[in-house]
Design an enzyme around this catalytic site. Structure first.
Site, PDB file in Angstrom:
ATOM      1  N   SER A  75     -62.759 -15.150  30.852  1.00 30.28           N
ATOM      2  CA  SER A  75     -61.396 -14.764  30.091  1.00 30.28           C
ATOM      3  C   SER A  75     -61.114 -15.830  28.999  1.00 30.28           C
ATOM      4  O   SER A  75     -61.530 -16.825  29.123  1.00 30.28           O
ATOM      5  CB  SER A  75     -60.490 -14.708  31.207  1.00 30.28           C
ATOM      6  OG  SER A  75     -59.128 -14.361  30.356  1.00 30.28           O
ATOM      7  N   TYR A  80     -54.997 -17.655  37.833  1.00 32.77           N
ATOM      8  CA  TYR A  80     -55.753 -16.754  37.152  1.00 32.77           C
ATOM      9  C   TYR A  80     -56.503 -17.509  36.210  1.00 32.77           C
ATOM     10  O   TYR A  80     -57.835 -17.473  36.083  1.00 32.77           O
ATOM     11  CB  TYR A  80     -55.202 -15.619  36.338  1.00 32.77           C
ATOM     12  CG  TYR A  80     -56.198 -14.647  35.697  1.00 32.77           C
ATOM     13  CD1 TYR A  80     -57.126 -13.932  36.408  1.00 32.77           C
ATOM     14  CD2 TYR A  80     -56.282 -14.820  34.209  1.00 32.77           C
ATOM     15  CE1 TYR A  80     -57.930 -13.083  35.756  1.00 32.77           C
ATOM     16  CE2 TYR A  80     -57.006 -13.689  33.662  1.00 32.77           C
ATOM     17  CZ  TYR A  80     -58.077 -13.025  34.451  1.00 32.77           C
ATOM     18  OH  TYR A  80     -58.922 -12.139  33.654  1.00 32.77           O
TER      19      TYR A  80
END
Ligand code: NDP
Length: 237
Positions: free
Chosen positions: A132, A146
């Site tokens: 990501s 995350y």
């Protein structure tokens, strides 16, 4: 189009979203595709029927199951580890067990799957993990855990690229920005805030992420390894 004729590919986490787009793209381009899923049985069966791929239920939070699935599917020409979950919220309030499960799925599974795949992988194989842009940039509160899982993948790629490079096996991370899936719908409550960080103010489509993944898995990318490939509409710019 990338010619994957004769190539065997495994997509970890392929039943929905970006993973399903990768399954569709690889199958369309001629690969023999198997994908895993955990909960979405009906979606997995429908995708397998649509694409002529094989669906295997295997929970990426279970290391033994993941390693066994990879070993049984080998030798693989291409491994894509896409399975991932996103838990956002106040770090002082998030459930610790849920955070650890996210680390199991987002970090431990890619590492152990990549190592296991490499045991049988032929010369010129491809290992691609979906990271990501949050591995590079976490511009809002609530994303520490995350983001740490996605940053960890950067070390994975750099290190395993060194380990497997002598065999011509490449290891790369695709780093999407906001992408329209169940995890991050383009009409969700955080969409406007995310678009404010972007140069091109829209979510990517899963097909756009699959296109970059196919390029990295293809013959033109044999000198690309140990690298992060951000595809984010300028979210991290
Ligand atoms: P979705 O939630 O839409 O889909 C997730 C996929 O991963 C599903 O196929 C799901 O299968 C599978 N999966 C989840 N947990 C497990 C598990 N324990 N074992 C096996 N499979 C599992 O997510 P996205 O498509 O949006 O995300 C895919 C990847 O892209 C993730 O790694 C995510 O972090 C990353 N990403 C996504 C972005 C976005 O904006 N969407 C942005 C940046 C990165 P099932 O339903 O069967 O459990």
């Amino acid at each position: 189009m990338t010619d994957f004729t004769g190539k065997k590919a495994l997509v970890i986490g392929g039943s929905r979203g970006i993973g399903a787009a990768i399954v569709r793209r690889f199958a369309k381009d001629g690969a023999n595709v198997t994908f895993t899923y955990a909960g979405s049985h009906d979606a997995a069966q429908a995708l397998a029927t649509e694409t002529g791929s094989a669906a295997v239920r295997s929970d990426a939070s279970d290391r033994d199951a993941t390693v066994q699935t990879v070993a049984e599917q080998g030798p693989l020409d291409i491994l894509v580890v896409n399975a991932g979950i996103g838990i956002l919220g106040n770090a002082l309030e998030l459930d610790a067990d849920a955070i650890d499960r996210m680390i199991d799925i987002n970090v431990r599974a890619p590492y152990h799957a990549a190592v296991e795949a490499a045991r049988q992988m032929p010369e010129g194989g491809r290992i691609i993990v979906i990271g990501s842009v949050n591995g590079d940039r976490m511009p809002f509160a609530g994303g520490a855990a995350y983001a740490l899982t996605k940053s960890a993948l950067q070390g994975l790629a750099r290190g395993l690229a060194r380990d497997f490079g002598p065999r011509g096996i490449t290891v790369n991370i695709v780093q999407p920005g906001p992408t329209d899936t169940d995890l991050n719908p383009s009409d969700g409550p955080m969409a406007g805030m995310m678009h404010d960080f972007m140069a091109i103010r829209r979510h990517a489509t899963s097909e756009e992420i699959a296109g970059l993944t196919a390029y990295l898995a293809g013959p033109e990318a044999s000198i690309i390894t140990g690298a992060m490939h951000t595809i984010d509409g300028g979210f991290g710019a």
